[in-house]
Write a protein that holds these residues in place. Structure first.
Motif, PDB file in Angstrom:
ATOM      1  N   GLN A 106       0.837  -1.209   0.000  1.00 35.44           N
ATOM      2  CA  GLN A 106       0.000   0.000   0.000  1.00 35.44           C
ATOM      3  C   GLN A 106       0.871   1.257   0.000  1.00 35.44           C
ATOM      4  O   GLN A 106       0.524   2.262  -0.636  1.00 35.44           O
ATOM      5  CB  GLN A 106      -0.935   0.004   1.217  1.00 35.44           C
ATOM      6  N   GLU A 107       1.987   1.200   0.706  1.00 34.22           N
ATOM      7  CA  GLU A 107       2.925   2.321   0.675  1.00 34.22           C
ATOM      8  C   GLU A 107       3.470   2.518  -0.735  1.00 34.22           C
ATOM      9  O   GLU A 107       3.629   3.651  -1.206  1.00 34.22           O
ATOM     10  CB  GLU A 107       4.071   2.071   1.661  1.00 34.22           C
ATOM     11  N   VAL A 108       3.756   1.421  -1.416  1.00 31.94           N
ATOM     12  CA  VAL A 108       4.234   1.509  -2.800  1.00 31.94           C
ATOM     13  C   VAL A 108       3.153   2.109  -3.698  1.00 31.94           C
ATOM     14  O   VAL A 108       3.429   2.960  -4.558  1.00 31.94           O
ATOM     15  CB  VAL A 108       4.656   0.115  -3.316  1.00 31.94           C
ATOM     16  N   ARG A 109       1.899   1.683  -3.489  1.00 30.71           N
ATOM     17  CA  ARG A 109       0.795   2.207  -4.306  1.00 30.71           C
ATOM     18  C   ARG A 109       0.637   3.711  -4.102  1.00 30.71           C
ATOM     19  O   ARG A 109       0.491   4.467  -5.073  1.00 30.71           O
ATOM     20  CB  ARG A 109      -0.506   1.489  -3.940  1.00 30.71           C
ATOM     21  N   LYS A 110       0.662   4.153  -2.851  1.00 25.82           N
ATOM     22  CA  LYS A 110       0.506   5.576  -2.585  1.00 25.82           C
ATOM     23  C   LYS A 110       1.654   6.370  -3.202  1.00 25.82           C
ATOM     24  O   LYS A 110       1.436   7.441  -3.794  1.00 25.82           O
ATOM     25  CB  LYS A 110       0.453   5.819  -1.076  1.00 25.82           C
ATOM     26  N   ALA A 111       2.873   5.856  -3.071  1.00 28.51           N
ATOM     27  CA  ALA A 111       4.015   6.557  -3.656  1.00 28.51           C
ATOM     28  C   ALA A 111       3.927   6.580  -5.175  1.00 28.51           C
ATOM     29  O   ALA A 111       4.275   7.581  -5.813  1.00 28.51           O
ATOM     30  CB  ALA A 111       5.321   5.880  -3.220  1.00 28.51           C
ATOM     31  N   ALA A 112       3.422   5.489  -5.771  1.00 32.22           N
ATOM     32  CA  ALA A 112       3.276   5.441  -7.229  1.00 32.22           C
ATOM     33  C   ALA A 112       2.226   6.436  -7.710  1.00 32.22           C
ATOM     34  O   ALA A 112       2.393   7.086  -8.751  1.00 32.22           O
ATOM     35  CB  ALA A 112       2.923   4.022  -7.669  1.00 32.22           C
ATOM     36  N   VAL A 113       1.138   6.572  -6.952  1.00 32.14           N
ATOM     37  CA  VAL A 113       0.098   7.534  -7.333  1.00 32.14           C
ATOM     38  C   VAL A 113       0.634   8.961  -7.263  1.00 32.14           C
ATOM     39  O   VAL A 113       0.397   9.779  -8.159  1.00 32.14           O
ATOM     40  CB  VAL A 113      -1.141   7.366  -6.422  1.00 32.14           C
ATOM     41  N   ARG A 114       1.386   9.277  -6.188  1.00 39.51           N
ATOM     42  CA  ARG A 114       1.958  10.623  -6.058  1.00 39.51           C
ATOM     43  C   ARG A 114       2.950  10.903  -7.186  1.00 39.51           C
ATOM     44  O   ARG A 114       2.995  11.999  -7.747  1.00 39.51           O
ATOM     45  CB  ARG A 114       2.657  10.783  -4.712  1.00 39.51           C
ATOM     46  N   SER A 115       3.745   9.901  -7.546  1.00 38.74           N
ATOM     47  CA  SER A 115       4.687  10.077  -8.650  1.00 38.74           C
ATOM     48  C   SER A 115       3.955  10.242  -9.974  1.00 38.74           C
ATOM     49  O   SER A 115       4.322  11.099 -10.802  1.00 38.74           O
ATOM     50  CB  SER A 115       5.640   8.873  -8.708  1.00 38.74           C
ATOM     51  N   ALA A 116       2.897   9.448 -10.173  1.00 41.20           N
ATOM     52  CA  ALA A 116       2.147   9.520 -11.427  1.00 41.20           C
ATOM     53  C   ALA A 116       1.455  10.874 -11.578  1.00 41.20           C
ATOM     54  O   ALA A 116       1.341  11.403 -12.695  1.00 41.20           O
ATOM     55  CB  ALA A 116       1.118   8.392 -11.486  1.00 41.20           C
ATOM     56  N   ARG A 117       0.993  11.462 -10.476  1.00 40.52           N
ATOM     57  CA  ARG A 117       0.366  12.777 -10.558  1.00 40.52           C
ATOM     58  C   ARG A 117       1.346  13.824 -11.066  1.00 40.52           C
ATOM     59  O   ARG A 117       0.987  14.682 -11.888  1.00 40.52           O
ATOM     60  CB  ARG A 117      -0.163  13.175  -9.187  1.00 40.52           C
ATOM     61  N   MET A 118       2.566  13.764 -10.590  1.00 39.09           N
ATOM     62  CA  MET A 118       3.553  14.739 -11.039  1.00 39.09           C
ATOM     63  C   MET A 118       3.884  14.553 -12.516  1.00 39.09           C
ATOM     64  O   MET A 118       3.970  15.520 -13.277  1.00 39.09           O
ATOM     65  CB  MET A 118       4.818  14.608 -10.184  1.00 39.09           C
ATOM     66  N   TRP A 119       4.054  13.296 -12.932  1.00 39.76           N
ATOM     67  CA  TRP A 119       4.343  13.057 -14.342  1.00 39.76           C
ATOM     68  C   TRP A 119       3.134  13.394 -15.220  1.00 39.76           C
ATOM     69  O   TRP A 119       3.300  13.821 -16.370  1.00 39.76           O
ATOM     70  CB  TRP A 119       4.779  11.607 -14.556  1.00 39.76           C
ATOM     71  N   ALA A 120       1.930  13.215 -14.691  1.00 37.91           N
ATOM     72  CA  ALA A 120       0.743  13.619 -15.442  1.00 37.91           C
ATOM     73  C   ALA A 120       0.706  15.130 -15.623  1.00 37.91           C
ATOM     74  O   ALA A 120       0.302  15.634 -16.685  1.00 37.91           O
ATOM     75  CB  ALA A 120      -0.524  13.143 -14.722  1.00 37.91           C
ATOM     76  N   LEU A 121       1.136  15.869 -14.597  1.00 42.02           N
ATOM     77  CA  LEU A 121       1.195  17.326 -14.717  1.00 42.02           C
ATOM     78  C   LEU A 121       2.204  17.735 -15.785  1.00 42.02           C
ATOM     79  O   LEU A 121       1.944  18.635 -16.594  1.00 42.02           O
ATOM     80  CB  LEU A 121       1.565  17.938 -13.362  1.00 42.02           C
ATOM     81  N   ILE A 122       3.345  17.062 -15.800  1.00 41.92           N
ATOM     82  CA  ILE A 122       4.353  17.362 -16.820  1.00 41.92           C
ATOM     83  C   ILE A 122       3.803  17.058 -18.206  1.00 41.92           C
ATOM     84  O   ILE A 122       3.993  17.835 -19.157  1.00 41.92           O
ATOM     85  CB  ILE A 122       5.633  16.561 -16.537  1.00 41.92           C
ATOM     86  N   SER A 123       3.102  15.926 -18.338  1.00 44.86           N
ATOM     87  CA  SER A 123       2.513  15.578 -19.639  1.00 44.86           C
ATOM     88  C   SER A 123       1.463  16.608 -20.055  1.00 44.86           C
ATOM     89  O   SER A 123       1.362  16.966 -21.237  1.00 44.86           O
ATOM     90  CB  SER A 123       1.886  14.183 -19.569  1.00 44.86           C
ATOM     91  N   ALA A 124       0.681  17.083 -19.082  1.00 45.02           N
ATOM     92  CA  ALA A 124      -0.336  18.087 -19.404  1.00 45.02           C
ATOM     93  C   ALA A 124       0.308  19.371 -19.905  1.00 45.02           C
ATOM     94  O   ALA A 124      -0.192  20.010 -20.849  1.00 45.02           O
ATOM     95  CB  ALA A 124      -1.187  18.367 -18.167  1.00 45.02           C
ATOM     96  N   ILE A 125       1.413  19.760 -19.290  1.00 51.23           N
ATOM     97  CA  ILE A 125       2.127  20.960 -19.739  1.00 51.23           C
ATOM     98  C   ILE A 125       2.639  20.762 -21.163  1.00 51.23           C
ATOM     99  O   ILE A 125       2.592  21.680 -21.996  1.00 51.23           O
ATOM    100  CB  ILE A 125       3.276  21.284 -18.766  1.00 51.23           C
ATOM    101  N   GLN A 126       3.120  19.541 -21.449  1.00 57.91           N
ATOM    102  CA  GLN A 126       3.634  19.255 -22.772  1.00 57.91           C
ATOM    103  C   GLN A 126       2.522  19.278 -23.838  1.00 57.91           C
ATOM    104  O   GLN A 126       2.819  19.385 -25.030  1.00 57.91           O
ATOM    105  CB  GLN A 126       4.330  17.885 -22.778  1.00 57.91           C
ATOM    106  N   VAL A 127       1.280  19.162 -23.426  1.00 63.47           N
ATOM    107  CA  VAL A 127       0.156  19.260 -24.372  1.00 63.47           C
ATOM    108  C   VAL A 127      -0.411  20.674 -24.392  1.00 63.47           C
ATOM    109  O   VAL A 127      -0.727  21.228 -25.461  1.00 63.47           O
ATOM    110  CB  VAL A 127      -0.946  18.244 -24.005  1.00 63.47           C
TER     111      VAL A 127
END
Length: 607
Positions: free
Chosen positions: A240-261
């Motif tokens: 569960q700790e891994v899942r939470k950390a993965a979600v937090r990491s994915a949010r940041m990369w999603a923000l970067i992807s959104a900026i790139q669009v």
């Protein structure tokens, strides 16, 4: 380097001083493959970059009703389509080749390091981290190596489009030339935080992997004490700790992807709005506006590779750091020795001497070592094999015939001295494959199995074998011998060690999991089979100690006494306490009884 040429004959000596240096070393080793990938990438992206200008020329030809020029534009579009298709196919082929060859090189390096360090590896690095490096980290490192050439080709395409627009439509080219760098660099401030979150995710994933591997390794014990649910709960929490950390990491990369669009879209709207005004004023032609619009739209494709290289480096840097940490380990932590020191091998039949403890195992004799501390016994066994875990703790190298073992070539040292630790590993396969190991050839498998009292093990393997298997040597052993009991695994491992027939054989508690009757017969078998060969057994069992030519007591890191088993029992209270496990009261009572017996003997002699 082609995939068909793998594995490498020699993967080379890596630069393991840091993760980035390791990545640079990998890149330098694949310059030919990177150059091929870059060339095909340039062809592909040049075709992509040329499309907007061809479209603009086509629109201009339609407006001018110039059929000849329109025909030429059609031929140019066909040529660009061929360049894009061929370049893309070959770019993918060469980039994947770079990925596979880089991953294969890292795996070979890790396998070589594992073979070099042996059991000392997991004492310096957690087993879960070793698993993570050899699986997921290898893929991430290969991803970065693969992405480099694509990024360079995409960068060339972006520069080509911007320069082309400056020449083709200067007024719009200036807008694009200013906007593209802003779009490409807009995500840079977010990369450190994204990398930090990705590092946290990988750290937690590594801990979860380590917990899972340790749980699987001890599953039999856990079931015995009813601890499955406890460890399952721990793993659930870790996952569960891994899942939470993965979600937090994915949010940041999603923000970067959104900026790139978002930002390229804003640039496209700006170009259209500004260009429409220029067309209305008659300052540029419609074809130039269409070319500029197509160029900005086309830039969305190569700009995605900017995001990919950032992600690839962010993920591969800590992976490369972990790989470099494993690859930087050496047989000892001492300074690098001169090459000439490894040239002289000891003469056969030399004594084995440990300067740290003062232990001397005479050549050709059966020496037993008693340590009150099991951890000390394990470290001593590693040191006797020439593989101390930490020279700062374990002291200088052991000498064999006056030559330091850790100054010898690894193959030479392992040919001379074999160490079997207290938890040996059995690989899956047939019993015949288990005994197919480097050996002197003087000891047959049958003799070794008989000395290790493996008759019942052979019967058990034959009974569980499929129909048609009549020879127990053809029976298969499951992974790590999990289908066998602890005593059966221990005896098979002992037989395998006896087959190798090394100059010096070091056994750490080789009979701790067998009953006393079997242990007595094993002790006789070892003494008979190893007659005339140097054998060191670290044990506290009286049955083994009584059959040794010489017994040495090591206490608090130094030799405290030496002699035969019976002599030490008689005169050394500390030895007697370790071997017989007497309490202090029992020791005092035994001393009183011994004193009374000696006094009675003296009275009888005087009478």
């Amino acid at each position: 380097m082609q995939i068909s040429d793998l594995p490498y004959r020699d993967p080379g000596v890596p630069d393991a001083r840091s993760g980035p240096r390791f990545l640079v070393w990998l890149g330098r080793g694949q310059l030919g493959g990177q150059f091929k990938s870059l060339c095909w990438g340039l062809l592909h992206f040049s075709g992509v970059a040329g499309l907007p200008y061809a479209v603009g020329m086509g629109v201009g030809a339609v407006v001018d009703r110039d059929s000849t020029r329109l025909l030429l534009v059609g031929g140019l579009l066909a040529l660009l389509g061929v360049a894009i298709s061929v370049g893309d196919a070959m770019l993918h082929r060469t980039a994947v080749t770079n990925w596979i060859t880089a991953a294969a090189r890292v795996q070979q390096l890790l396998a070589r390091k594992t073979a070099e360090l042996g059991s000392a590896l997991t004492r310096r690095v957690a087993a879960g981290e070793v698993v993570a490096v050899s699986t997921g980290d290898v893929e991430k490192i290969g991803w970065f190596v693969e992405a480099v050439s694509r990024f360079l080709a995409a960068l060339f395409a972006v520069v080509l489009v911007c320069v082309g627009l400056l020449l083709y439509a200067p007024e719009l080219g200036v807008v694009v030339g200013i906007g593209v760098p802003l779009v490409a660099l807009a995500a840079l401030p977010l990369l450190p935080r994204a990398t930090q979150r990705a590092d946290i995710q990988r750290e937690k994933a590594g801990k979860a992997t380590e917990l899972a591997s340790d749980t699987v390794a001890g599953l039999r014990v856990l079931r015995g004490i009813g601890g499955e649910e406890l460890f399952l709960g721990r793993y659930r929490e870790a996952s569960q700790e891994v899942r939470k950390a993965a979600v937090r990491s994915a949010r940041m990369w999603a923000l970067i992807s959104a900026i790139q669009v978002l930002l390229p879209g804003a640039l496209m709207i700006t170009v259209v709005w500004y260009g429409a005004g220029l067309v209305a004023d008659g300052r540029i032609a419609v074809g130039e506006l269409v070319a500029a619009f197509s160029a900005v739209a086309t830039l969305l494709y190569p700009l995605r590779h900017f995001e990919e290289i950032a992600m690839a480096y962010s993920f591969s840097r800590p992976s490369a750091q972990r790989a470099a940490r494993v690859l930087s380990l050496t047989r000892t932590d001492a300074a690098e020795r001169p090459a000439a020191a490894a040239a002289q091998a000891p003469a056969p039949g030399g004594d084995l001497y440990d300067p740290e403890t003062g232990l001397l195992a005479a050549a050709g004799r059966f020496t037993a070592v008693v340590c009150g501390d099991p951890d000390l016994a394990g470290r001593l066994a590693e040191r006797l094999g020439g593989h101390p875990v930490d020279t700062a703790v374990d002291g200088p190298s052991v000498l064999l015939g006056g030559v330091a073992l850790d100054e010898l070539e690894l193959d030479t040292a392992r040919t001379l001295v074999l160490v079997q630790d207290k938890d040996p590993v059995l690989l899956s396969g047939t019993l015949h494959e288990l005994f197919t190991v480097p050996s002197s050839g003087a000891v047959e498998a049958g003799a070794a199995l008989a000395a290790a009292q493996c008759a019942d093990v052979l019967d058990a393997l034959l009974q569980s074998a499929p129909d048609g298997v009549e020879d127990p040597m053809d029976a298969r052993i499951t992974e790590r011998g999990r289908s066998l009991s602890g005593g059966q695994r221990q005896r098979l491992a002992l037989a395998r060690s006896l087959v190798t027939d090394p100059e010096v054989l070091v056994l750490d508690e080789p009979t701790s999991a067998v009953d006393s009757h079997t242990e007595a017969r094993i002790a006789d078998g070892i003494a008979a089979l190893r007659a005339g060969r140097t054998t060191v057994v670290l044990a506290s069992s009286p049955l083994l100690l009584d059959r040794a030519d010489r017994v040495v007591l090591v206490h608090e890191g130094a030799v405290a006494a030496a002699g035969t088993h019976r002599e030490l029992l008689h005169r050394e209270p500390l030895y007697r306490a370790v071997v017989t496990r007497e309490t202090e009261d029992e020791q005092r009572l035994a001393q009183v009884e011994l004193a009374q017996l000696e006094a009675l003997t003296e009275i009888e002699e005087s009478a």
